[in-house]
Scaffold this motif. Sequence first.
Motif, PDB file in Angstrom:
ATOM      1  N   MET A 168     -34.900  16.148  26.361  1.00  0.00           N
ATOM      2  CA  MET A 168     -35.230  15.230  25.280  1.00  0.00           C
ATOM      3  C   MET A 168     -36.178  15.893  24.282  1.00  0.00           C
ATOM      4  O   MET A 168     -36.023  15.734  23.055  1.00  0.00           O
ATOM      5  CB  MET A 168     -35.873  13.954  25.838  1.00  0.00           C
ATOM      6  CG  MET A 168     -34.918  13.055  26.602  1.00  0.00           C
ATOM      7  SD  MET A 168     -33.589  12.425  25.542  1.00  0.00           S
ATOM      8  CE  MET A 168     -32.614  11.488  26.730  1.00  0.00           C
TER       9      MET A 168
ATOM     10  N   GLU B 141     -30.768   8.014  27.530  1.00  0.00           N
ATOM     11  CA  GLU B 141     -30.281   7.747  26.182  1.00  0.00           C
ATOM     12  C   GLU B 141     -31.482   7.684  25.247  1.00  0.00           C
ATOM     13  O   GLU B 141     -32.418   6.921  25.482  1.00  0.00           O
ATOM     14  CB  GLU B 141     -29.525   6.415  26.144  1.00  0.00           C
ATOM     15  CG  GLU B 141     -28.987   6.026  24.775  1.00  0.00           C
ATOM     16  CD  GLU B 141     -28.304   4.656  24.802  1.00  0.00           C
ATOM     17  OE1 GLU B 141     -27.284   4.484  24.123  1.00  0.00           O
ATOM     18  OE2 GLU B 141     -28.813   3.759  25.532  1.00  0.00           O
ATOM     19  N   ARG B 142     -31.459   8.533  24.211  1.00  0.00           N
ATOM     20  CA  ARG B 142     -32.544   8.495  23.238  1.00  0.00           C
ATOM     21  C   ARG B 142     -31.973   8.741  21.846  1.00  0.00           C
ATOM     22  O   ARG B 142     -31.112   9.606  21.661  1.00  0.00           O
ATOM     23  CB  ARG B 142     -33.616   9.525  23.555  1.00  0.00           C
ATOM     24  CG  ARG B 142     -34.863   9.409  22.668  1.00  0.00           C
ATOM     25  CD  ARG B 142     -35.967  10.335  23.129  1.00  0.00           C
ATOM     26  NE  ARG B 142     -36.443   9.995  24.473  1.00  0.00           N
ATOM     27  CZ  ARG B 142     -37.373  10.688  25.131  1.00  0.00           C
ATOM     28  NH1 ARG B 142     -37.933  11.761  24.575  1.00  0.00           N
ATOM     29  NH2 ARG B 142     -37.744  10.324  26.345  1.00  0.00           N
TER      30      ARG B 142
END
Length: 410
Positions: A95, A117-118
Amino acid sequence: MNPMRRSLGIGFSVLTALLLTACQHIGQTTASTSWKDRPASAESAYLERFAAVAKAGGYLSYDILKPVQGADARFMTKSDQDSSPISKSAIEKVMNYAGATNSSALLIWHDGELVAERYFGDTKVDSALVSKSLAKPLSAIAIGRAIKMGDIASLDQSVSDFITEWRGTPKAKMTIRHVLAMQTGFLEQAFAPGPDNHWARAYMDPYHERYLIHEYPLTDEPGSTYAYSNAAADLIAVIIARATEQSYDEFIGKQVLTPIGAVGGTIWLNRANGFPHSGCCINLPAQSWLKLAILLSENGRVGAEQILPQNFVAEMRKPSAHNLYYGLGVWLGQPYAERRGFMGPKSSAPKVLHSAPYLADDLFLFDGNGNQVAYIIPSEKMVILRLGSSPPKSVVWDNSFLPNTILSEF
């Protein structure tokens, strides 16, 4: 990848008033209409587009967008990360890498669950993101779906069965497999210095589908060489339209996105009420791209339904003798090379860094302009998706970092 090709893959914005007002239906590219028959207003629109690209340094937004239907807005919910075997530290590392490289979204799917999820900047779960060359594996999936439905006989069917204008010409030797493998024999993509050249015409002309059929040159015998080009990928929209009697965007929406539960978006048309591109220019939410990658990870199956022919994904993953890294619309993880490019293996065009071999031998991937990637690892039931723009010049993108970081701590 050639810098001009990378920039052209983004699209452009032009005054739509210059585009013609009387147009054919998308599926009606018939033998009786040639590129030279197009209205004079189309040439004006083309020159305006080309000038806009040059003025903007290659970047413009698509000028005519058409909605592409998909499934009702059904988005996956991220699972409890604590239950995932993927380590929290590995997820945080990837991330951070995504955040430092101009990413819009990073998603990780494993064993049926969305485990990470980002979204970055203004991007949200329902944002329709520019595909660039991620559209190419989608077009290959469309061919597989048409074969499954019986509209196309096989990968080795002659393209001239659909583009009948080519019968009795050297282009009649071209098969659908050749198109998906970038072995059409078409003139290879290159720098387009002025408006009167094949690469720009085939991409920006308001009648680009006619240009592909009637004007784009064959430089080699089909199947004899690998030559990357948007022209080859854009042929898929013509083939699908003629094989299925549906426009490419309609077929994608109804027969690909809807069955796999993927939300639709928009696609760029070459003119008002015109013809869509298949080699680029479709915009979908990140989870829709993820679901397309999951479809291939699951061998073309969604639940109990076989969306693609049973052996189609295996065919997609077969390299050609002319490029060991490219299958049918997808890139292959093996054999290892520190730098690999999109153009032909002997091309001097820029190549993407792979700092180490992929840690999964069966990894294959979507790989497009801007380092937009979907790493598909069937043996681990895993997909890692990164969407966004090219990293800042201070960062060298490493195509191995995301999957190897996850797999090394898995």
